[in-house]
Design a protein around this motif. Structure first.
Motif, short mmCIF file in Angstrom:
data_model
loop_
_atom_site.label_atom_id
_atom_site.label_comp_id
_atom_site.label_asym_id
_atom_site.label_seq_id
_atom_site.Cartn_x
_atom_site.Cartn_y
_atom_site.Cartn_z
N GLU A 1 0.85 -1.19 0.00
CA GLU A 1 0.00 0.00 0.00
C GLU A 1 0.89 1.25 0.00
O GLU A 1 1.82 1.36 0.79
CB GLU A 1 -0.88 -0.01 1.26
N PRO A 2 0.64 2.21 -0.91
CA PRO A 2 1.44 3.45 -0.91
C PRO A 2 1.45 4.10 0.47
O PRO A 2 0.41 4.24 1.11
CB PRO A 2 0.72 4.33 -1.94
N ILE A 3 2.63 4.51 0.91
CA ILE A 3 2.76 4.98 2.29
C ILE A 3 2.36 6.44 2.46
O ILE A 3 2.06 6.88 3.56
CB ILE A 3 4.20 4.75 2.80
N ALA A 4 2.35 7.20 1.35
CA ALA A 4 2.11 8.64 1.49
C ALA A 4 0.86 9.12 0.78
O ALA A 4 0.68 10.32 0.57
CB ALA A 4 3.32 9.42 0.97
N ASP A 5 -0.03 8.21 0.40
CA ASP A 5 -1.21 8.62 -0.36
C ASP A 5 -2.37 9.08 0.52
O ASP A 5 -3.22 9.85 0.07
CB ASP A 5 -1.69 7.47 -1.26
N ALA B 1 18.23 -10.05 -0.74
CA ALA B 1 18.65 -8.65 -0.81
C ALA B 1 17.47 -7.76 -0.45
O ALA B 1 16.34 -7.99 -0.91
CB ALA B 1 19.15 -8.31 -2.21
N LEU B 2 17.72 -6.77 0.39
CA LEU B 2 16.68 -5.88 0.90
C LEU B 2 16.91 -4.47 0.36
O LEU B 2 17.96 -3.87 0.59
CB LEU B 2 16.70 -5.88 2.42
N LEU B 3 15.93 -3.93 -0.34
CA LEU B 3 16.07 -2.64 -1.02
C LEU B 3 15.63 -1.50 -0.12
O LEU B 3 14.43 -1.22 0.00
CB LEU B 3 15.23 -2.63 -2.30
N ARG B 4 16.59 -0.82 0.49
CA ARG B 4 16.26 0.36 1.30
C ARG B 4 16.21 1.58 0.36
O ARG B 4 17.18 2.31 0.19
CB ARG B 4 17.28 0.54 2.42
N THR B 5 15.04 1.77 -0.22
CA THR B 5 14.86 2.71 -1.32
C THR B 5 14.58 4.12 -0.82
O THR B 5 13.84 4.32 0.15
CB THR B 5 13.69 2.24 -2.21
N GLY B 6 15.18 5.09 -1.51
CA GLY B 6 14.90 6.49 -1.23
C GLY B 6 13.74 7.01 -2.05
O GLY B 6 12.90 6.23 -2.54
N ILE B 7 13.67 8.32 -2.26
CA ILE B 7 12.62 8.94 -3.06
C ILE B 7 12.92 8.67 -4.53
O ILE B 7 13.94 9.11 -5.05
CB ILE B 7 12.56 10.46 -2.80
N VAL B 8 12.05 7.93 -5.19
CA VAL B 8 12.28 7.57 -6.59
C VAL B 8 11.73 8.67 -7.48
O VAL B 8 10.54 9.02 -7.42
CB VAL B 8 11.61 6.22 -6.93
N LEU B 9 12.61 9.24 -8.31
CA LEU B 9 12.23 10.36 -9.16
C LEU B 9 11.79 9.88 -10.53
O LEU B 9 12.55 9.24 -11.26
CB LEU B 9 13.40 11.33 -9.31
N ASP B 10 10.54 10.19 -10.88
CA ASP B 10 9.97 9.88 -12.17
C ASP B 10 9.05 11.05 -12.54
O ASP B 10 8.33 11.56 -11.67
CB ASP B 10 9.19 8.57 -12.11
N LYS B 11 9.09 11.46 -13.78
CA LYS B 11 8.32 12.64 -14.18
C LYS B 11 6.82 12.44 -14.07
O LYS B 11 6.08 13.37 -13.77
CB LYS B 11 8.70 13.02 -15.62
N ASN B 12 6.36 11.23 -14.31
CA ASN B 12 4.92 10.99 -14.44
C ASN B 12 4.26 10.41 -13.21
O ASN B 12 3.03 10.41 -13.12
CB ASN B 12 4.67 10.06 -15.63
N LYS B 13 5.06 9.89 -12.27
CA LYS B 13 4.48 9.26 -11.08
C LYS B 13 5.33 9.56 -9.86
O LYS B 13 6.49 9.95 -9.98
CB LYS B 13 4.41 7.73 -11.27
N ALA C 1 6.71 11.06 -6.11
CA ALA C 1 6.91 12.32 -5.40
C ALA C 1 7.17 13.50 -6.33
O ALA C 1 6.61 14.59 -6.16
CB ALA C 1 8.06 12.17 -4.41
N LEU C 2 8.04 13.30 -7.34
CA LEU C 2 8.38 14.41 -8.23
C LEU C 2 7.16 14.89 -9.00
O LEU C 2 6.94 16.09 -9.15
CB LEU C 2 9.49 13.99 -9.19
N ALA C 3 6.37 13.96 -9.49
CA ALA C 3 5.16 14.33 -10.23
C ALA C 3 4.22 15.16 -9.37
O ALA C 3 3.59 16.12 -9.86
CB ALA C 3 4.45 13.08 -10.74
N LYS C 4 4.14 14.84 -8.08
CA LYS C 4 3.27 15.60 -7.18
C LYS C 4 3.83 17.00 -6.91
O LYS C 4 3.08 17.94 -6.69
CB LYS C 4 3.10 14.84 -5.86
N MET C 5 5.15 17.12 -6.92
CA MET C 5 5.78 18.42 -6.65
C MET C 5 5.68 19.37 -7.84
O MET C 5 5.68 20.59 -7.67
CB MET C 5 7.26 18.23 -6.32
N LEU C 6 5.60 18.83 -9.04
CA LEU C 6 5.74 19.66 -10.24
C LEU C 6 4.67 20.74 -10.36
O LEU C 6 4.97 21.88 -10.70
CB LEU C 6 5.73 18.77 -11.49
N LEU C 7 3.42 20.39 -10.11
CA LEU C 7 2.34 21.37 -10.33
C LEU C 7 2.51 22.62 -9.49
O LEU C 7 2.49 23.74 -10.04
CB LEU C 7 0.98 20.73 -10.08
#
Length: 301
Positions: A69-73, A160-172, A174-180
Motif C-alpha cells: 500500500e502506498p505509504i504517502a497517499d 537482498a533488501l532494497l532500502r529505497t529512497g525517493i524515486v524520481l519519475d516525471k509521471n508518477k 513524489a516528483l510528479a506531485k511536486m511539479l504542479l
C-alpha cells in the motif's frame, strides 16, 4: 531467466518489468487486476496472476517483492496504518513460506524496504552499517518487513533488501506531485529546509536492481539511493531552476503537521543516506547528482 514480481504494475515494478522483459525467458507478475495489466504493454513474455501458489515459486530464478500500500497517499489513520503494514508483511510471509517449501527455490529473493527504516535523522551520513534507528512508524514497518524477508535466506537462496529512497519519475511518485505547485510558482522549501532528501532516478533504481541480480556479493540491506543526497532547500531550488520558476515560498512545518498529522514526518524530517554497498560492488550511477537527474527527467524531449 525466469522472474516472479509482486507490485509489477507500480512505479518501480512497471519500469523494472519492462526492462527485464527485454531479456527474460518469462516473467510472472502478481497484480490485483490482471485484465487491466494486459493493457500496460510490459512485454509479450509477461504473464499476470492475481493469487499465489507454490507452483508460482518453483523454478523461478529470481523473486522480486515490491508490493505494498502506498505509504504517502492517505493520512495515517489506524485503518490506513494497518493497510500499510499488512500489505507488506502478509504477502512477504506468504512468499517466504513458499520459498522455504519449494523443491527448486529461487536463487535470489529481492524484497522491498525503504530508507524510512532509519527513522528521522539529522545530517549524519548513513550507510548500511548504521543502526541508531529512530523508533517511529516507518522504522516499525520496514524493520518487520525486512525481518520477515530475511527468513527466506538459505544456502540456496540469497536475500537482498532494497532500502529505497525517493524515486524520481516525471509521471508518477513524489516528483510528479511536486511539479504542479512549482510550475504555478508556489513551490519552495518545507520547514527550515535542512532536512535531507535521499533520492534516486527511476533509471538508476531499475539498473541497481539488475546489478544486484547479477552480483552475488550483494545481499542483506542495500541502500538504493543516489550518492549525493541533498537538503530539502537545495532540492527545491534545483527543481525550480530546472523548470525556470522562482523558489520563494516556505511551507511551515506546523501547517503540514496540522494537515497531514503523523504522516507529515515523511516531509518535515529526513535521512542523509548513501549507497556504499552498491558503489563498493561496482555500480556506476547514470545520474549521480540531482541536477543531472532533473535535467534528464524534465528537459529531455
Amino acid at each position: 531467466m525466469n522472474y516472479l514480481i509482486t507490485g509489477g504494475t507500480g512505479l518501480i515494478g512497471k519500469a523494472l518489468t519492462k526492462e527485464l522483459a527485454k531479456h527474460a525467458s518469462a516473467i510472472t507478475v502478481l497484480t490485483r487486476s490482471p485484465k487491466a495489466a494486459l493493457n500496460l504493454g510490459l512485454g509479450s513474455n509477461v504473464t499476470f496472476i492475481n493469487s499465489l501458489s507454490i507452483e508460482n515459486i518453483e523454478n523461478q530464478d529470481t523473486v522480486i517483492n515490491l508490493a505494498g500500500e502506498p505509504i504517502a497517499d492517505k493520512r495515517w489513520s489506524k485503518i490506513q496504518k494497518d493497510k500499510i503494514c499488512s500489505s507488506r508483511w502478509n504477502l512477504t510471509e506468504q512468499l517466504v513460506e513458499f520459498i522455504q517449501a519449494a523443491n527448486k527455490p529461487p536463487s535470489l529473493f529481492i524484497s522491498g524496504s525503504a530508507v524510512g527504516i532509519y527513522g528521522r535523522q539529522n545530517s549524519t551520513e548513513i550507510d548500511e552499517t548504521f543502526n541508531n534507528f529512530h523508533e517511529e512508524f516507518t522504522h516499525h514497518v520496514c524493520a518487520k518487513w525486512e525481518a520477515i524477508a530475511n527468513q527466506a535466506k538459505s544456502n540456496k537462496t540469497r536475500v537482498a533488501l532494497l532500502r529505497t529512497g525517493i524515486v524520481l519519475d516525471k509521471n508518477k511518485g513524489a516528483l510528479a506531485k511536486m511539479l504542479l505547485p512549482f510550475k504555478l510558482c508556489l513551490g519552495g522549501k518545507i520547514g527550515n529546509g535542512r532536512q535531507m532528501m535521499s533520492w534516486i532516478h527511476i533509471e538508476d533504481m531499475v539498473a541497481a536492481i539488475v546489478h544486484i541480480q547479477q552480483n552475488n556479493a550483494l545481499s542483506g540491506p542495500i541502500n538504493i539511493t543516489a550518492p549525493n543526497p541533498v537538503s530539502n532547500s537545495s532540492f527545491s531550488a534545483d527543481l525550480a531552476k530546472a523548470i525556470n520558476r522562482p523558489c520563494l515560498l516556505t511551507t511551515p512545518a506546523p501547517l503540514l503537521n496540522l494537515l497531514l498529522g503523523e504522516m507529515a514526518g515523511l516531509i518535515v524530517y529526513g535521512q542523509n543516506v548513501v549507497p556504499n554497498k552498491l558503489v563498493q560492488n561496482g555500480y556506476n550511477f547514470n545520474y549521480p547528482t540531482l541536477e543531472l537527474a532533473l535535467d534528464n527527467l524534465l528537459n529531455t524531449k
